[in-house]
Design a protein around this motif. Structure first.
Motif, short mmCIF file in Angstrom:
data_model
loop_
_atom_site.label_atom_id
_atom_site.label_comp_id
_atom_site.label_asym_id
_atom_site.label_seq_id
_atom_site.Cartn_x
_atom_site.Cartn_y
_atom_site.Cartn_z
N VAL A 173 -40.29 37.78 5.17
CA VAL A 173 -40.85 37.20 3.96
C VAL A 173 -40.36 35.77 3.81
CG1 VAL A 173 -40.82 37.35 1.44
CG2 VAL A 173 -41.14 39.41 2.80
N LYS A 174 -39.06 35.51 4.08
CA LYS A 174 -38.52 34.15 3.98
C LYS A 174 -39.17 33.24 5.00
CE LYS A 174 -33.97 35.13 2.09
NZ LYS A 174 -32.53 35.06 2.35
N SER A 175 -39.33 33.72 6.23
CA SER A 175 -39.94 32.87 7.26
C SER A 175 -41.40 32.61 6.91
CB SER A 175 -39.82 33.50 8.64
OG SER A 175 -40.56 34.69 8.71
N GLY A 176 -42.08 33.53 6.29
CA GLY A 176 -43.45 33.31 5.85
C GLY A 176 -43.51 32.27 4.74
N LYS A 177 -42.54 32.32 3.80
CA LYS A 177 -42.50 31.33 2.72
C LYS A 177 -42.20 29.94 3.29
CE LYS A 177 -41.19 34.31 -1.12
NZ LYS A 177 -40.16 34.59 -2.12
N HIS A 178 -41.29 29.87 4.27
CA HIS A 178 -40.96 28.58 4.87
C HIS A 178 -42.15 28.01 5.63
CE1 HIS A 178 -36.77 28.43 3.80
NE2 HIS A 178 -36.53 29.64 4.32
N GLY A 179 -42.88 28.85 6.30
CA GLY A 179 -44.07 28.39 7.04
C GLY A 179 -45.13 27.86 6.10
N LEU A 180 -45.34 28.61 4.99
CA LEU A 180 -46.33 28.18 3.99
C LEU A 180 -45.88 26.88 3.34
CD1 LEU A 180 -48.93 28.85 2.47
CD2 LEU A 180 -47.52 30.10 0.82
N MET A 181 -44.58 26.76 3.04
CA MET A 181 -44.04 25.54 2.43
C MET A 181 -44.17 24.36 3.39
SD MET A 181 -42.96 24.51 -0.33
CE MET A 181 -41.67 24.94 -1.44
N GLY A 182 -43.96 24.58 4.67
CA GLY A 182 -44.12 23.53 5.68
C GLY A 182 -45.55 23.03 5.75
N ILE A 183 -46.51 23.96 5.70
CA ILE A 183 -47.92 23.59 5.74
C ILE A 183 -48.30 22.78 4.50
CG2 ILE A 183 -50.26 24.52 5.68
CD1 ILE A 183 -49.27 26.79 7.49
N VAL A 184 -47.81 23.23 3.32
CA VAL A 184 -48.10 22.51 2.07
C VAL A 184 -47.50 21.11 2.13
CG1 VAL A 184 -47.60 22.45 -0.41
CG2 VAL A 184 -48.34 24.59 0.67
N LEU A 185 -46.27 20.98 2.62
CA LEU A 185 -45.64 19.66 2.74
C LEU A 185 -46.40 18.77 3.72
CD1 LEU A 185 -41.82 20.45 2.65
CD2 LEU A 185 -43.14 19.12 1.00
N LEU A 186 -46.88 19.38 4.79
CA LEU A 186 -47.66 18.63 5.76
C LEU A 186 -48.95 18.10 5.13
CD1 LEU A 186 -47.90 17.74 8.74
CD2 LEU A 186 -49.17 19.85 9.13
N PHE A 187 -49.65 18.94 4.36
CA PHE A 187 -50.87 18.51 3.66
C PHE A 187 -50.57 17.41 2.64
CE2 PHE A 187 -53.01 22.67 4.80
CZ PHE A 187 -53.94 22.07 5.63
N VAL A 188 -49.45 17.52 1.94
CA VAL A 188 -49.08 16.49 0.96
C VAL A 188 -48.80 15.17 1.67
CG1 VAL A 188 -47.28 15.81 -0.69
CG2 VAL A 188 -48.26 18.10 -0.79
N LEU A 189 -48.09 15.26 2.80
CA LEU A 189 -47.78 14.05 3.57
C LEU A 189 -49.05 13.40 4.11
CD1 LEU A 189 -45.57 12.26 4.82
CD2 LEU A 189 -45.63 13.76 6.80
N VAL A 190 -49.93 14.18 4.67
CA VAL A 190 -51.19 13.66 5.19
C VAL A 190 -52.04 13.09 4.06
CG1 VAL A 190 -53.37 14.31 6.30
CG2 VAL A 190 -51.21 15.10 7.25
N GLY A 191 -52.08 13.79 2.93
CA GLY A 191 -52.86 13.30 1.78
C GLY A 191 -52.33 11.97 1.25
N SER A 192 -51.01 11.83 1.19
CA SER A 192 -50.45 10.57 0.70
C SER A 192 -50.72 9.44 1.69
CB SER A 192 -48.96 10.72 0.43
OG SER A 192 -48.27 10.97 1.64
N MET A 193 -50.67 9.72 2.97
CA MET A 193 -50.97 8.68 3.96
C MET A 193 -52.44 8.29 3.92
SD MET A 193 -48.52 9.54 7.17
CE MET A 193 -48.75 7.94 7.87
N VAL A 194 -53.31 9.26 3.74
CA VAL A 194 -54.74 8.96 3.65
C VAL A 194 -55.04 8.13 2.41
CG1 VAL A 194 -57.01 10.03 3.27
CG2 VAL A 194 -55.51 10.89 5.06
N SER A 195 -54.34 8.40 1.32
CA SER A 195 -54.58 7.63 0.10
C SER A 195 -54.00 6.21 0.21
CB SER A 195 -53.99 8.35 -1.11
OG SER A 195 -52.59 8.39 -1.03
N MET A 196 -53.07 5.96 1.13
CA MET A 196 -52.50 4.63 1.31
C MET A 196 -53.33 3.76 2.24
SD MET A 196 -48.45 5.62 1.51
CE MET A 196 -48.01 4.08 2.24
#
Length: 105
Positions: free
Chosen positions: A10-33
């Motif tokens: 369950v923890k590794s699943g939460k970390h994987g999901l959190m990593g994907i969300v952070l990746l999307f946030v990072l990509v979204g912020s770079m696209v907006s810049m």
């Protein structure tokens, strides 16, 4: 032990999901810049363009002034040569053409 294995999955699943969300946030912020970066780059290029355009117009003005000076000097030179051929002697002592103050016959 079974609980430990389930908690880890369950923890590794939460970390994987959190990593994907952070990746999307990072990509979204770079696209907006990207538009801001592109606008700054375009402004810098326009500044360079107008600076070079101003320099080119100043150089063209200088060329025209030099051509004018060359034409003026060449015309004076041409007139001087013509005067020498015609015997006007622009550099000689002036000669009286008409005598004034004398008797008219």
């Amino acid at each position: 032990m079974i609980d430990n294995v389930q908690n880890e999955s369950v923890k590794s699943g939460k970390h994987g999901l959190m990593g994907i969300v952070l990746l999307f946030v990072l990509v979204g912020s770079m696209v907006s810049m990207i538009p801001v970066y592109m606008q700054n780059r375009i402004n810098r290029l326009y500044g360079t363009f107008y600076g070079l355009k101003e320099k080119a117009s100043l150089l063209n003005r200088e060329i025209l002034l030099k051509n004018y000076e060359i034409n003026k000097l060449s015309s004076i030179n041409h007139l001087s040569k013509f005067a020498e051929r015609a015997g006007l002697g622009l550099n000689a002592v002036p000669v009286k053409i008409m005598i004034t103050g004398g008797t008219n016959e």
